[in-house]
Design a protein around this motif. Sequence first.
Motif, short mmCIF file in Angstrom:
data_model
loop_
_atom_site.label_atom_id
_atom_site.label_comp_id
_atom_site.label_asym_id
_atom_site.label_seq_id
_atom_site.Cartn_x
_atom_site.Cartn_y
_atom_site.Cartn_z
N GLY A 100 0.30 1.70 5.96
CA GLY A 100 -0.43 2.34 7.03
C GLY A 100 0.44 2.83 8.17
N GLU A 101 1.67 2.33 8.27
CA GLU A 101 2.57 2.76 9.33
C GLU A 101 3.20 4.11 9.06
OE1 GLU A 101 5.57 -0.12 10.06
OE2 GLU A 101 4.21 -1.61 10.91
N THR B 49 3.89 -1.98 6.58
CA THR B 49 2.75 -1.66 5.73
C THR B 49 2.73 -0.17 5.44
OG1 THR B 49 1.20 -1.18 7.54
CG2 THR B 49 1.41 -3.50 6.87
N GLY C 168 0.78 -1.22 0.00
CA GLY C 168 0.00 0.00 0.00
C GLY C 168 0.81 1.28 0.00
N ARG D 172 2.20 7.21 8.57
CA ARG D 172 1.79 8.38 9.33
C ARG D 172 2.39 8.36 10.74
NH1 ARG D 172 -1.87 10.02 13.04
NH2 ARG D 172 -2.67 12.17 12.82
#
Length: 287
Positions: free
Chosen positions: A270-271, A268, A204, A273
Amino acid sequence: MFLRTAWLLLQGHSGQRTVDHAITDRAAAAASPARNPQANNCGFFEPKMTQDDLPRSVRDLLRGLDRAALASALPGETGTWPYASLVLVAVDHDLSPILLLSDLAEHTKAIQADGRVSLLFDGTAGLEQPLTGPRVTVLGRAERTTDERSKARFLSRHPDAAIYAGFKDFHFYRVTVERTHLVGGFGKIRWIARAELASPEAPGLAEAETGIVMHMNEDHSDAVQLYAGKLLGLDGQGWRMTGIDPEGIDLRQRGQVARLSFDQPLATGGEARKVLVALVAKARAVV
Protein backbone atom coordinates in the motif's frame (compact mmCIF):
# COMPACT_ATOMS: atom_id res chain seq x y z
CA MET A 1 49.38 -0.97 -11.24
CA PHE A 2 48.54 -2.10 -7.71
CA LEU A 3 48.53 1.48 -6.39
CA ARG A 4 46.33 2.63 -9.26
CA THR A 5 43.90 -0.23 -8.66
CA ALA A 6 43.72 0.52 -4.94
CA TRP A 7 43.08 4.20 -5.68
CA LEU A 8 40.23 3.32 -8.03
CA LEU A 9 38.69 1.09 -5.40
CA LEU A 10 38.76 3.80 -2.75
CA GLN A 11 37.41 6.43 -5.11
CA GLY A 12 34.40 4.32 -6.05
CA HIS A 13 34.69 4.27 -9.84
CA SER A 14 31.83 2.45 -11.54
CA GLY A 15 30.17 2.28 -14.94
CA GLN A 16 26.75 0.75 -14.26
CA ARG A 17 23.80 3.15 -14.24
CA THR A 18 21.88 3.09 -10.98
CA VAL A 19 21.71 5.16 -7.80
CA ASP A 20 20.42 4.80 -4.27
CA HIS A 21 17.61 7.26 -3.61
CA ALA A 22 15.90 7.56 -0.25
CA ILE A 23 12.13 7.85 -0.65
CA THR A 24 9.34 6.68 1.62
CA ASP A 25 6.13 8.39 2.65
CA ARG A 26 7.53 8.51 6.18
CA ALA A 27 10.82 10.20 5.25
CA ALA A 28 10.43 11.77 1.81
CA ALA A 29 11.87 15.08 2.96
CA ALA A 30 15.16 13.39 3.82
CA ALA A 31 15.73 12.16 0.27
CA SER A 32 18.55 13.68 -1.73
CA PRO A 33 18.87 11.92 -5.10
CA ALA A 34 22.24 11.71 -6.78
CA ARG A 35 22.25 12.47 -10.49
CA ASN A 36 25.54 10.98 -11.61
CA PRO A 37 24.65 8.31 -14.20
CA GLN A 38 27.98 6.59 -13.47
CA ALA A 39 27.19 6.16 -9.78
CA ASN A 40 25.94 2.58 -9.85
CA ASN A 41 27.10 0.24 -7.09
CA CYS A 42 29.23 2.93 -5.46
CA GLY A 43 28.24 1.36 -2.16
CA PHE A 44 30.68 -1.44 -2.92
CA PHE A 45 33.51 1.03 -2.62
CA GLU A 46 32.49 3.18 0.33
CA PRO A 47 35.37 3.13 2.84
CA LYS A 48 32.91 3.26 5.78
CA MET A 49 30.80 0.42 4.43
CA THR A 50 30.32 -2.41 6.93
CA GLN A 51 29.90 -6.12 6.36
CA ASP A 52 26.21 -5.67 7.20
CA ASP A 53 25.79 -3.51 4.08
CA LEU A 54 26.98 -6.20 1.68
CA PRO A 55 23.73 -8.24 1.37
CA ARG A 56 21.84 -5.11 0.27
CA SER A 57 24.59 -4.34 -2.24
CA VAL A 58 24.30 -7.85 -3.66
CA ARG A 59 20.52 -7.50 -4.02
CA ASP A 60 20.91 -4.14 -5.76
CA LEU A 61 23.46 -5.54 -8.21
CA LEU A 62 21.35 -8.57 -9.12
CA ARG A 63 18.24 -6.48 -9.60
CA GLY A 64 20.08 -3.87 -11.62
CA LEU A 65 21.15 -6.29 -14.37
CA ASP A 66 19.09 -8.01 -17.05
CA ARG A 67 21.54 -10.71 -18.13
CA ALA A 68 24.01 -13.15 -16.62
CA ALA A 69 26.40 -15.97 -17.47
CA LEU A 70 24.77 -19.32 -16.67
CA ALA A 71 27.14 -22.15 -15.73
CA SER A 72 25.93 -25.74 -15.62
CA ALA A 73 27.30 -29.27 -15.77
CA LEU A 74 26.94 -30.50 -19.36
CA PRO A 75 26.94 -34.29 -19.75
CA GLY A 76 28.65 -35.76 -22.80
CA GLU A 77 30.30 -38.83 -24.25
CA THR A 78 33.62 -37.93 -22.63
CA GLY A 79 32.16 -37.05 -19.24
CA THR A 80 30.59 -33.99 -17.65
CA TRP A 81 32.04 -30.59 -18.51
CA PRO A 82 31.48 -27.10 -17.09
CA TYR A 83 29.41 -25.14 -19.60
CA ALA A 84 28.75 -21.39 -19.50
CA SER A 85 26.35 -19.39 -21.66
CA LEU A 86 24.66 -16.00 -21.78
CA VAL A 87 21.05 -15.82 -20.57
CA LEU A 88 18.46 -13.12 -20.00
CA VAL A 89 17.30 -12.92 -16.41
CA ALA A 90 14.70 -11.26 -14.22
CA VAL A 91 15.06 -11.33 -10.45
CA ASP A 92 11.94 -11.97 -8.39
CA HIS A 93 10.97 -10.24 -5.14
CA ASP A 94 12.63 -12.99 -3.09
CA LEU A 95 15.78 -12.64 -5.27
CA SER A 96 15.18 -15.88 -7.19
CA PRO A 97 16.48 -15.51 -10.77
CA ILE A 98 13.88 -16.29 -13.44
CA LEU A 99 15.02 -17.65 -16.81
CA LEU A 100 13.32 -18.46 -20.12
CA LEU A 101 15.12 -21.35 -21.81
CA SER A 102 14.68 -23.41 -24.96
CA ASP A 103 14.54 -27.18 -24.66
CA LEU A 104 17.07 -27.30 -27.52
CA ALA A 105 19.70 -25.26 -25.67
CA GLU A 106 22.73 -27.04 -24.25
CA HIS A 107 22.27 -25.43 -20.84
CA THR A 108 18.71 -26.81 -20.66
CA LYS A 109 19.99 -30.31 -21.33
CA ALA A 110 22.50 -29.81 -18.53
CA ILE A 111 19.84 -28.60 -16.10
CA GLN A 112 17.64 -31.58 -16.89
CA ALA A 113 20.51 -33.85 -15.86
CA ASP A 114 21.61 -31.78 -12.85
CA GLY A 115 19.68 -28.76 -11.60
CA ARG A 116 22.66 -27.25 -9.79
CA VAL A 117 23.74 -24.06 -11.54
CA SER A 118 25.60 -20.83 -10.95
CA LEU A 119 24.92 -17.42 -12.44
CA LEU A 120 27.55 -14.68 -12.75
CA PHE A 121 26.12 -11.15 -12.52
CA ASP A 122 28.76 -8.75 -13.82
CA GLY A 123 28.57 -5.14 -12.68
CA THR A 124 31.90 -4.04 -14.11
CA ALA A 125 30.72 -2.63 -17.46
CA GLY A 126 32.47 0.59 -18.42
CA LEU A 127 35.24 0.36 -15.86
CA GLU A 128 38.79 1.11 -16.95
CA GLN A 129 39.92 -1.54 -14.47
CA PRO A 130 37.17 -4.22 -14.55
CA LEU A 131 38.66 -6.24 -11.70
CA THR A 132 38.00 -3.32 -9.36
CA GLY A 133 34.27 -3.58 -10.01
CA PRO A 134 31.53 -5.66 -8.39
CA ARG A 135 30.39 -9.10 -9.53
CA VAL A 136 28.30 -11.73 -7.81
CA THR A 137 28.12 -15.47 -8.41
CA VAL A 138 24.80 -17.03 -7.42
CA LEU A 139 24.69 -20.74 -6.57
CA GLY A 140 21.33 -22.47 -6.68
CA ARG A 141 19.07 -25.10 -8.17
CA ALA A 142 17.05 -24.46 -11.33
CA GLU A 143 13.59 -25.95 -11.74
CA ARG A 144 10.91 -25.43 -14.36
CA THR A 145 8.04 -23.22 -13.22
CA THR A 146 4.55 -22.50 -14.54
CA ASP A 147 3.93 -19.64 -12.10
CA GLU A 148 2.09 -16.89 -13.99
CA ARG A 149 3.45 -14.07 -11.84
CA SER A 150 7.05 -15.16 -12.51
CA LYS A 151 6.27 -15.27 -16.22
CA ALA A 152 4.76 -11.78 -16.12
CA ARG A 153 7.75 -10.36 -14.25
CA PHE A 154 10.20 -11.81 -16.78
CA LEU A 155 8.24 -10.58 -19.80
CA SER A 156 7.91 -7.11 -18.30
CA ARG A 157 11.69 -7.03 -17.92
CA HIS A 158 12.21 -8.49 -21.41
CA PRO A 159 9.20 -7.51 -23.56
CA ASP A 160 10.76 -8.81 -26.78
CA ALA A 161 10.81 -12.31 -25.29
CA ALA A 162 7.03 -12.43 -25.63
CA ILE A 163 7.60 -13.30 -29.30
CA TYR A 164 8.90 -16.77 -28.43
CA ALA A 165 7.77 -17.28 -24.82
CA GLY A 166 4.69 -19.16 -26.05
CA PHE A 167 6.61 -21.63 -28.20
CA LYS A 168 6.19 -25.24 -27.07
CA ASP A 169 9.92 -25.76 -26.66
CA PHE A 170 10.44 -22.72 -24.39
CA HIS A 171 9.87 -22.91 -20.64
CA PHE A 172 10.43 -20.72 -17.61
CA TYR A 173 12.84 -21.75 -14.89
CA ARG A 174 13.26 -20.46 -11.37
CA VAL A 175 16.59 -20.67 -9.55
CA THR A 176 16.34 -21.23 -5.81
CA VAL A 177 19.33 -19.40 -4.35
CA GLU A 178 21.46 -21.31 -1.85
CA ARG A 179 24.30 -18.82 -1.43
CA THR A 180 26.19 -16.11 -3.27
CA HIS A 181 29.82 -15.12 -3.65
CA LEU A 182 30.51 -11.40 -3.79
CA VAL A 183 33.67 -9.89 -5.21
CA GLY A 184 33.09 -6.19 -4.73
CA GLY A 185 36.65 -4.95 -4.95
CA PHE A 186 39.48 -4.55 -2.47
CA GLY A 187 38.49 -5.99 0.92
CA LYS A 188 34.93 -6.74 -0.22
CA ILE A 189 35.05 -10.49 -0.92
CA ARG A 190 32.87 -12.94 0.96
CA TRP A 191 30.30 -15.72 0.77
CA ILE A 192 26.77 -14.69 1.74
CA ALA A 193 24.29 -17.37 2.80
CA ARG A 194 20.70 -17.46 1.59
CA ALA A 195 19.28 -16.50 5.00
CA GLU A 196 21.56 -13.47 5.27
CA LEU A 197 20.64 -12.38 1.74
CA ALA A 198 16.89 -12.44 2.42
CA SER A 199 15.03 -9.56 0.83
CA PRO A 200 12.61 -7.39 2.84
CA GLU A 201 8.95 -8.22 2.35
CA ALA A 202 6.12 -5.83 1.52
CA PRO A 203 2.85 -7.78 1.81
CA GLY A 204 0.62 -7.30 -1.20
CA LEU A 205 3.25 -5.71 -3.43
CA ALA A 206 4.09 -8.75 -5.56
CA GLU A 207 0.41 -9.37 -6.28
CA ALA A 208 -0.15 -5.70 -7.18
CA GLU A 209 3.03 -5.27 -9.21
CA THR A 210 1.60 -5.93 -12.68
CA GLY A 211 -1.18 -3.42 -12.13
CA ILE A 212 1.17 -0.79 -10.73
CA VAL A 213 3.60 -1.11 -13.63
CA MET A 214 0.83 -1.00 -16.22
CA HIS A 215 -0.76 2.05 -14.57
CA MET A 216 2.53 3.96 -14.43
CA ASN A 217 3.41 3.23 -18.05
CA GLU A 218 -0.04 3.92 -19.48
CA ASP A 219 -1.22 6.82 -17.32
CA HIS A 220 1.96 8.34 -15.89
CA SER A 221 4.65 7.85 -18.50
CA ASP A 222 5.79 11.43 -17.84
CA ALA A 223 6.54 10.45 -14.25
CA VAL A 224 8.61 7.48 -15.35
CA GLN A 225 10.55 9.77 -17.67
CA LEU A 226 11.22 12.12 -14.74
CA TYR A 227 12.58 9.22 -12.70
CA ALA A 228 15.05 8.36 -15.44
CA GLY A 229 16.00 11.85 -16.58
CA LYS A 230 15.98 13.85 -13.36
CA LEU A 231 16.75 11.34 -10.62
CA LEU A 232 19.12 9.03 -12.52
CA GLY A 233 20.49 11.55 -15.02
CA LEU A 234 19.77 9.26 -17.96
CA ASP A 235 19.41 10.51 -21.52
CA GLY A 236 16.71 9.73 -24.05
CA GLN A 237 12.95 9.40 -24.14
CA GLY A 238 10.74 6.35 -23.92
CA TRP A 239 11.76 5.01 -20.51
CA ARG A 240 9.30 2.50 -19.08
CA MET A 241 8.90 0.92 -15.69
CA THR A 242 9.35 -2.85 -15.75
CA GLY A 243 9.05 -3.75 -12.08
CA ILE A 244 8.72 -2.61 -8.50
CA ASP A 245 9.90 -4.47 -5.39
CA PRO A 246 10.29 -3.42 -1.75
CA GLU A 247 13.71 -1.89 -2.41
CA GLY A 248 13.24 -0.02 -5.69
CA ILE A 249 11.92 0.21 -9.23
CA ASP A 250 13.33 -1.10 -12.50
CA LEU A 251 13.33 0.90 -15.74
CA ARG A 252 14.06 0.09 -19.37
CA GLN A 253 14.62 1.98 -22.60
CA ARG A 254 15.14 -0.44 -25.46
CA GLY A 255 18.40 -2.28 -24.69
CA GLN A 256 19.29 -0.18 -21.64
CA VAL A 257 18.14 -0.93 -18.10
CA ALA A 258 18.39 1.13 -14.94
CA ARG A 259 17.40 0.86 -11.29
CA LEU A 260 16.20 3.50 -8.86
CA SER A 261 16.68 2.16 -5.34
CA PHE A 262 15.05 3.18 -2.07
CA ASP A 263 17.29 3.63 0.96
CA GLN A 264 14.42 2.32 3.08
CA PRO A 265 12.31 -0.60 1.84
CA LEU A 266 8.55 -0.46 1.57
CA ALA A 267 6.77 -2.02 4.54
CA THR A 268 3.58 -2.85 2.62
CA GLY A 269 2.34 -2.83 -0.94
CA GLY A 270 0.00 0.00 0.00
CA GLU A 271 2.96 2.36 0.38
CA ALA A 272 3.88 2.13 -3.30
CA ARG A 273 1.56 4.89 -4.50
CA LYS A 274 2.80 7.44 -1.94
CA VAL A 275 6.40 6.60 -2.71
CA LEU A 276 5.92 6.98 -6.47
CA VAL A 277 4.17 10.32 -5.96
CA ALA A 278 7.00 11.48 -3.69
CA LEU A 279 9.52 10.49 -6.34
CA VAL A 280 7.78 12.73 -8.86
CA ALA A 281 7.90 15.66 -6.43
CA LYS A 282 11.62 15.10 -5.88
CA ALA A 283 12.26 14.85 -9.60
CA ARG A 284 10.43 18.10 -10.33
CA ALA A 285 12.50 19.83 -7.66
CA VAL A 286 15.73 18.95 -9.45
CA VAL A 287 17.07 21.93 -11.39
